[in-house]
Scaffold this active site. Structure first.
Site, PDB file in Angstrom:
ATOM      1  N   ALA A  81     -92.279  59.985  59.118  1.00  0.00           N
ATOM      2  CA  ALA A  81     -93.548  60.832  59.086  1.00  0.00           C
ATOM      3  C   ALA A  81     -93.498  61.773  59.921  1.00  0.00           C
ATOM      4  O   ALA A  81     -94.222  61.757  60.235  1.00  0.00           O
ATOM      5  CB  ALA A  81     -94.512  59.823  59.176  1.00  0.00           C
ATOM      6  N   GLY A  82     -92.887  62.224  60.534  1.00  0.00           N
ATOM      7  CA  GLY A  82     -92.353  62.661  61.432  1.00  0.00           C
ATOM      8  C   GLY A  82     -92.348  64.236  61.393  1.00  0.00           C
ATOM      9  O   GLY A  82     -92.702  64.829  62.355  1.00  0.00           O
ATOM     10  N   ALA A 100     -78.254  58.890  44.434  1.00  0.00           N
ATOM     11  CA  ALA A 100     -79.207  57.195  45.410  1.00  0.00           C
ATOM     12  C   ALA A 100     -80.469  57.989  45.186  1.00  0.00           C
ATOM     13  O   ALA A 100     -80.938  56.863  45.424  1.00  0.00           O
ATOM     14  CB  ALA A 100     -78.566  58.180  46.677  1.00  0.00           C
ATOM     15  N   TYR A 138     -77.131  62.914  46.528  1.00  0.00           N
ATOM     16  CA  TYR A 138     -78.331  62.855  46.690  1.00  0.00           C
ATOM     17  C   TYR A 138     -78.934  62.376  45.561  1.00  0.00           C
ATOM     18  O   TYR A 138     -79.555  61.352  45.789  1.00  0.00           O
ATOM     19  CB  TYR A 138     -79.095  63.589  47.520  1.00  0.00           C
ATOM     20  CG  TYR A 138     -80.262  64.081  47.639  1.00  0.00           C
ATOM     21  CD1 TYR A 138     -80.901  63.449  48.508  1.00  0.00           C
ATOM     22  CD2 TYR A 138     -81.626  64.810  46.968  1.00  0.00           C
ATOM     23  CE1 TYR A 138     -82.675  62.995  48.793  1.00  0.00           C
ATOM     24  CE2 TYR A 138     -82.881  65.056  47.317  1.00  0.00           C
ATOM     25  CZ  TYR A 138     -83.268  64.048  48.197  1.00  0.00           C
ATOM     26  OH  TYR A 138     -84.457  64.550  48.504  1.00  0.00           O
ATOM     27  N   SER A 164     -86.651  62.403  44.183  1.00  0.00           N
ATOM     28  CA  SER A 164     -86.941  63.975  43.686  1.00  0.00           C
ATOM     29  C   SER A 164     -86.005  64.411  42.316  1.00  0.00           C
ATOM     30  O   SER A 164     -85.708  63.265  41.960  1.00  0.00           O
ATOM     31  CB  SER A 164     -85.531  64.933  45.284  1.00  0.00           C
ATOM     32  OG  SER A 164     -85.142  65.315  43.829  1.00  0.00           O
ATOM     33  N   ASP A 186     -84.670  52.881  62.529  1.00  0.00           N
ATOM     34  CA  ASP A 186     -83.500  52.871  61.790  1.00  0.00           C
ATOM     35  C   ASP A 186     -84.472  51.946  60.080  1.00  0.00           C
ATOM     36  O   ASP A 186     -83.718  51.288  59.660  1.00  0.00           O
ATOM     37  CB  ASP A 186     -82.364  52.636  62.134  1.00  0.00           C
ATOM     38  CG  ASP A 186     -81.333  53.673  60.793  1.00  0.00           C
ATOM     39  OD1 ASP A 186     -82.011  53.978  60.046  1.00  0.00           O
ATOM     40  OD2 ASP A 186     -80.417  53.687  61.563  1.00  0.00           O
TER      41      ASP A 186
END
Length: 248
Positions: A14-15, A163, A160, A146, A63
Site C-alpha cells: 500500500a505504499g 501467478a 506474472y 490482473s 515482506d
C-alpha cells in the site's frame, strides 16, 4: 452506505499506486488501516497522508513472502488497533524481479519471484487473519489480480499471469470454505493502471472503451464496496475493473 467505521483493514503493498488508493479509500470510509509495504518509508508516507486527512492509519513494513514477518505484522496491528483484522486486501504482487520476458529466454532462477509474492504471499496473509475473522463471524478478503490471469499476450507476462491465475483459483476455493462463517472472499482483476508508462501504454489506453487508464481512486472505490457490509452476498467472484478493455 459502505460505512466501515469500527473495522480494521490491512492493505499489503500500500505504499504506492493502487495500494495507496485502496488504503486511502478504506480510511475515508472510517476503517483503521494498516499501510503495509516492503519499503518502510513508502508505508509511512501514505499512513501520514491518511492521518493528516483525519483518518486512522499505521505503517507496518513486512515482506509478504515471509510467513513469520506476516504474523508479526498482524500481531502488531492487533496491538495498535485493539482488535483483529476485519478486512484484508492482498495487493502486493510485483517482486523486485518482475520476471518479464519471453518465457524461452528466462532463466529458471527467475520463475519463483512472481509466484512467491502473489500466491504464497496471499496464503501467508490469509492464514494470519482468517481464524479470527471466522471466530468473529465477519470478514472481508479482497485479492488484487490482473487481466493477464485470464487473457494471454505476447508481452512477456507468462510468469506474472501464471501467478495471478494461481491465486485466483486459490481465492475461489477459500470462499467456499469460509462463506458459512460470514467471511467473503473475492478477487478484483485490474486492467492497465496509470502507474505504467511509455508509448505502448498510450497506444493501449487509446483502445480502451473509456479512453483512459485506471486510477488508484478507481481501485479504491471498488475495494470499498467489496469490503462493505452491503457486499455480504458477493463472494467467490472475480470482478474485472478495466474500463471495458475485456468484457465477460
Amino acid at each position: 452506505m459502505f460505512d466501515l467505521s469500527g473495522r480494521s483493514a490491512l492493505v499489503t503493498g500500500a505504499g504506492q499506486n493502487a495500494g495507496a488508493g485502496i488504503a486511502r479509500a478504506l480510511a475515508a470510509q472510517g476503517a483503521s488501516v494498516v499501510v503495509n509495504d516492503l519499503v518502510a518509508e513508502r508505508a509511512k508516507t501514505v499512513s501520514d497522508e491518511i492521518t493528516a486527512s483525519g483518518g486512522r492509519a499505521v505503517p507496518i513494513a513486512f515482506d509478504v513472502t515471509d510467513p513469520d514477518a506476516v504474523r508479526d505484522g498482524v500481531g502488531q496491528a492487533r496491538a495498535e488497533f485493539g482488535r483483529h483484522i476485519d478486512i484484508l486486501v492482498h495487493n502486493a504482487g510485483i517482486p523486485a524481479d518482475f520476471g518479464q520476458g519471453q518465457f524461452r529466454t528466462l532463466d529458471p532462477a527467475r520463475w519463483r519471484g512472481p509466484v512467491e509474492i502473489n500466491l504464497f504471499g496471499a496464503m501467508h496473509c490469509l492464514s494470519a487473519v482468517l481464524d479470527e475473522m471466522c471466530e468473529a463471524g465477519w470478514g472481508r478478503i479482497v485479492q488484487i489480480s490482473s487481466g493477464s490471469a485470464r487473457t494471454g499476450s505476447d508481452l512477456g507476462l507468462s510468469l506474472y499471469g501464471a501467478a495471478k491465475s494461481g491465486v485466483e483459483g486459490f481465492i475461489r476455493h477459500i470462499s467456499q470454505e469460509v462463506g458459512p462463517f460470514g467471511v467473503t472472499v473475492n478477487t478484483l482483476a485490474l486492467g492497465l493502471q496509470t502507474n505504467a508508462a511509455g508509448d505502448a501504454t498510450a497506444a493501449i489506453a487509446a483502445r480502451i472503451p473509456t479512453r483512459r487508464l485506471g486510477t488508484p481512486e478507481d481501485v479504491g472505490a471498488a475495494v470499498v464496496y467489496l469490503a462493505s457490509a452491503e457486499a455480504s452476498w458477493m463472494t467467490g467472484q472475480t470482478l474485472n475493473l478495466n474500463g471495458g478493455s475485456v468484457t465477460t
